[in-house]
Structures are given as C-alpha cells and as structure tokens.
Design an enzyme around this catalytic site. Sequence first.
Site, PDB file in Angstrom:
ATOM      1  N   HIS A 102       0.699   3.314  -6.785  1.00 38.23           N
ATOM      2  CA  HIS A 102       0.500   1.915  -6.348  1.00 38.23           C
ATOM      3  C   HIS A 102      -0.948   1.508  -6.680  1.00 38.23           C
ATOM      4  O   HIS A 102      -1.785   1.359  -5.792  1.00 38.23           O
ATOM      5  CB  HIS A 102       0.775   1.813  -4.850  1.00 38.23           C
ATOM      6  CG  HIS A 102       0.960   0.415  -4.343  1.00 38.23           C
ATOM      7  ND1 HIS A 102       0.980  -0.699  -5.160  1.00 38.23           N
ATOM      8  CD2 HIS A 102       1.139  -0.061  -3.071  1.00 38.23           C
ATOM      9  CE1 HIS A 102       1.170  -1.782  -4.422  1.00 38.23           C
ATOM     10  NE2 HIS A 102       1.259  -1.431  -3.154  1.00 38.23           N
TER      11      HIS A 102
ATOM     12  N   ASP B 156      -0.594   6.057   5.705  1.00 34.86           N
ATOM     13  CA  ASP B 156       0.486   5.159   5.260  1.00 34.86           C
ATOM     14  C   ASP B 156       1.752   5.604   5.986  1.00 34.86           C
ATOM     15  O   ASP B 156       1.775   6.650   6.653  1.00 34.86           O
ATOM     16  CB  ASP B 156       0.627   5.262   3.722  1.00 34.86           C
ATOM     17  CG  ASP B 156       1.634   4.268   3.145  1.00 34.86           C
ATOM     18  OD1 ASP B 156       2.029   3.304   3.857  1.00 34.86           O
ATOM     19  OD2 ASP B 156       2.049   4.459   1.978  1.00 34.86           O
TER      20      ASP B 156
ATOM     21  N   ARG C  40      -5.872  -7.950  -1.396  1.00 34.83           N
ATOM     22  CA  ARG C  40      -4.817  -7.841  -2.405  1.00 34.83           C
ATOM     23  C   ARG C  40      -4.809  -9.106  -3.266  1.00 34.83           C
ATOM     24  O   ARG C  40      -4.612  -9.046  -4.478  1.00 34.83           O
ATOM     25  CB  ARG C  40      -3.447  -7.654  -1.736  1.00 34.83           C
ATOM     26  CG  ARG C  40      -3.267  -6.373  -0.939  1.00 34.83           C
ATOM     27  CD  ARG C  40      -3.321  -5.128  -1.809  1.00 34.83           C
ATOM     28  NE  ARG C  40      -2.400  -5.171  -2.915  1.00 34.83           N
ATOM     29  CZ  ARG C  40      -1.098  -4.894  -2.841  1.00 34.83           C
ATOM     30  NH1 ARG C  40      -0.568  -4.504  -1.703  1.00 34.83           N
ATOM     31  NH2 ARG C  40      -0.323  -4.957  -3.921  1.00 34.83           N
TER      32      ARG C  40
ATOM     33  N   CYS D  63      -2.356   0.518   4.039  1.00 35.51           N
ATOM     34  CA  CYS D  63      -1.943  -0.497   3.057  1.00 35.51           C
ATOM     35  C   CYS D  63      -0.973  -1.513   3.670  1.00 35.51           C
ATOM     36  O   CYS D  63      -0.804  -2.600   3.130  1.00 35.51           O
ATOM     37  CB  CYS D  63      -1.328   0.169   1.839  1.00 35.51           C
ATOM     38  SG  CYS D  63       0.195   1.064   2.198  1.00 35.51           S
TER      39      CYS D  63
ATOM     40  N   ARG E  66       7.873  -4.073  -9.599  1.00 30.00           N
ATOM     41  CA  ARG E  66       7.927  -3.066  -8.516  1.00 30.00           C
ATOM     42  C   ARG E  66       9.290  -2.402  -8.640  1.00 30.00           C
ATOM     43  O   ARG E  66      10.322  -3.061  -8.505  1.00 30.00           O
ATOM     44  CB  ARG E  66       7.776  -3.730  -7.143  1.00 30.00           C
ATOM     45  CG  ARG E  66       8.154  -2.787  -6.013  1.00 30.00           C
ATOM     46  CD  ARG E  66       7.782  -3.297  -4.633  1.00 30.00           C
ATOM     47  NE  ARG E  66       6.354  -3.235  -4.422  1.00 30.00           N
ATOM     48  CZ  ARG E  66       5.767  -3.348  -3.229  1.00 30.00           C
ATOM     49  NH1 ARG E  66       6.495  -3.534  -2.144  1.00 30.00           N
ATOM     50  NH2 ARG E  66       4.460  -3.278  -3.111  1.00 30.00           N
TER      51      ARG E  66
ATOM     52  N   GLN F 290      -2.900  -1.564  -5.048  1.00 27.98           N
ATOM     53  CA  GLN F 290      -3.340  -1.293  -3.676  1.00 27.98           C
ATOM     54  C   GLN F 290      -4.681  -0.553  -3.667  1.00 27.98           C
ATOM     55  O   GLN F 290      -5.596  -0.915  -2.936  1.00 27.98           O
ATOM     56  CB  GLN F 290      -2.275  -0.451  -2.951  1.00 27.98           C
ATOM     57  CG  GLN F 290      -2.642  -0.134  -1.523  1.00 27.98           C
ATOM     58  CD  GLN F 290      -2.679  -1.377  -0.646  1.00 27.98           C
ATOM     59  OE1 GLN F 290      -1.714  -2.131  -0.611  1.00 27.98           O
ATOM     60  NE2 GLN F 290      -3.783  -1.604   0.043  1.00 27.98           N
TER      61      GLN F 290
HETATM   62  N1   CP Z   1       0.888  -2.809   0.711  1.00 29.93           N
HETATM   63  C1   CP Z   1       1.909  -3.389   0.056  1.00 29.93           C
HETATM   64  O1   CP Z   1       2.089  -3.203  -1.141  1.00 29.93           O
HETATM   65  O2   CP Z   1       2.686  -4.182   0.828  1.00 29.93           O
HETATM   66  P1   CP Z   1       4.066  -4.842   0.397  1.00 29.93           P
HETATM   67  O3   CP Z   1       5.106  -3.744   0.334  1.00 29.93           O
HETATM   68  O4   CP Z   1       4.352  -5.823   1.509  1.00 29.93           O
HETATM   69  O5   CP Z   1       3.909  -5.505  -0.932  1.00 29.93           O
HETATM   70  N1  NVA Z   2       4.324   4.258   0.514  1.00 29.48           N
HETATM   71  C1  NVA Z   2       4.899   2.971   0.808  1.00 29.48           C
HETATM   72  C2  NVA Z   2       3.958   1.887   0.404  1.00 29.48           C
HETATM   73  C3  NVA Z   2       4.415   0.502   0.739  1.00 29.48           C
HETATM   74  C4  NVA Z   2       3.467  -0.545   0.298  1.00 29.48           C
HETATM   75  C5  NVA Z   2       6.225   2.831   0.102  1.00 29.48           C
HETATM   76  O1  NVA Z   2       6.341   3.175  -1.089  1.00 29.48           O
HETATM   77  O2  NVA Z   2       7.180   2.387   0.740  1.00 29.48           O
END
Ligand code: CP
Ligand code: NVA
Length: 311
Positions: free
Chosen positions: A134, A225, A295, A267, A107, A137
């Site tokens: 992502h 989101d 997930r 999400c 990530r 997700q």
């Molecule tokens: N939805 C998601 O990816 O959550 P986290 O940021 O907690 O991993």
């Molecule tokens: N759009 C959000 C998703 C988190 C899972 C971010 O990138 O922070």
Amino acid sequence: MPHFLNLNEMTPNELRDIVSHAINSKKRKSPNSIAVTSKNAPLNGKIVAMIFDKPSTRTRVSFDVGIKQLGGQSLILSGSDTHLGHGESISDTAKVLSRYVDLIIIRTFEEDALYELAKNADVPIINGLTNATHPCQSMADVMTFEELRGAITGKNILWLGDGNNVCASTLHAAGQFGFNFTFSGPESLNPKPKYLEYAKSKNILVNIDPDPENAIKDADLIMTDTWSSMHQKKELNYEARQKQLIPFQVNEQLISKSKDEAIFMHCLPAYRGQEVTSDVIDGKKSVVFDQAENRLHIQKSILEWCILGRL
Ligand code: CP
Ligand code: NVA
C-alpha cells in the site's frame, strides 16, 4: 511511463520530491480549495479511471477529491461491474482503457494483476493497495511524520501486530527514506522476508523484537493496522488469530512505556478494542486524522508526478 507501483522501484529523490511537494502545496492550500481549479491546473482536461475491487473510504474519496482539485475528472469502476470481473483479460482491459483515459488507479487483490495492468497500459498506473502493498499510505505516513517531527531519516519506527501489506510498504519506505524499523508481533505474522531483506540491504537497522514493551521504548513512531486485512476476512480463524495478537494490542499500558514525543499512527479503518484501544487512538500521541488528511495532499502530489513525469 511514470507508474507509481511500489516504493522500492523509485529513486529516493523522486520520493523525496513527492513528499516535499505535498507539504509545500498543503501550506499554500486555500481554505476553499475545491473551487480553485484554474486553466493551468495540472490535471486540466485529464480523465482518471479508478478501479476498486475492494472497499475504500480514504483512498477512493481522497483521490476523487484530489483529481477534481487539480482540474481533472474521475470515473470510479469496480471489477464486478466491468468485464474485468467476468473473464476479460487484464491486458485487453489495460489496452482499451488507455484509449479513453489519461491515468488508472487500481485497488485489487493479487499484486500480479497490478503489474499486468502496468505492462499493458499506455498511461500511468497507481497502486491503490494490493494484498501485498500500500505505497500511497506509506507516503502519507512519511509526510505526516515530517510535518510534525521533522526529518524521518535515522528515526525509529515500530510496527506492532500483523506484518501485512501496509507494513510491507513501510519497509520499502524505511529503505528509501533511511529510517530504522522494528517489528513486534507473533512470529507467524512476521513481514515477508523479501521486504525485510530489502530494508536491510539499505544499511538501516531492521529488528524483530517479540517483546512489545521493550520494542516501544526507543520508538519515535508507533504504528499498527487491522488484525485481518480485506483479502483475508473469509479464510481466518478469528479466535486463534485474536489470541495470538492480543499481546501486541496498542493500549494505554503499552503506550505509557514510549517516549513523551513518540506519536501513534494507524492507516484506518481501525477496529477499536482489537489492535488499538479508544484511549490510545483518541489520545494525545495519536495523529491518525492528520495522517488521513494527508492522503489527499500526498495523492495530489503522486498524481502530478505521474501526469507530468516530474514535479
Ligand atoms: N487507509 C486506507 O487506505 O483506507 P481506505 O481503505 O478507506 O481507502
Ligand atoms: N491492511 C488493510 C489496510 C486497509 C487500508 C487491508 O488490506 O485491509
């Protein structure tokens, strides 16, 4: 190398297999699945490194638990506590980690870093979120819809608010699984043209509708989101952004205009009172905790696909 980087780079059959495998494995799951790793578990003897340059609850915990349930072991690293965050190149890091571990989940910020890692690694790489996408997700979202409502192909999905990284992967999923996609949000936050163009090239309906009350009428699935993603937190003028986005808040008044059978997804993490109100996220159309649970199931399926090269 079976990397899992972005949904548009895979075949529809591969994605369909990953979702079907996750749904079937979930049905077979024992209530105490953490304790049932056998010698034949697919990740037996495998070690997975997870690099988190941003916070995470769901991705981190569901991958960690999933790896263990499949018989593997995990290491959690962050850029700042390895040399990666202090000047060592991504390509050298990829070559070194490939000598120690069997798979890497990352990530990170720029999507280029993900591709640089994949180009230089000798083991599969999984995209655990970048500023741009992502995909894990979106696979969980497709799985959740299909479990609850049957095939997603031909259904209408509405995205409200910011056309962000999760929205981009939803557009990739729209093209691959064949569902129609409508975006309703401020024009300045439209999804990037390359994601819209990709979905349009797959002969599905892709609409931009600035009127959320009109856009929600035909939706089978309503998604939103956070209004500010992790990589944007420092640079944003919150007040201006809030003002732009408030007409697209998913609240009781808006959701009451949707079909009875429509469902709501987010999400998570959610910022209650901003992009969604508590009455909606805790209401009868919301499936956010099924989505969060999935997930785990979809990521186990993605891990197996990457390690075995098939399912
Ligand atoms: N939805 C998601 O990816 O959550 P986290 O940021 O907690 O991993
Ligand atoms: N759009 C959000 C998703 C988190 C899972 C971010 O990138 O922070």
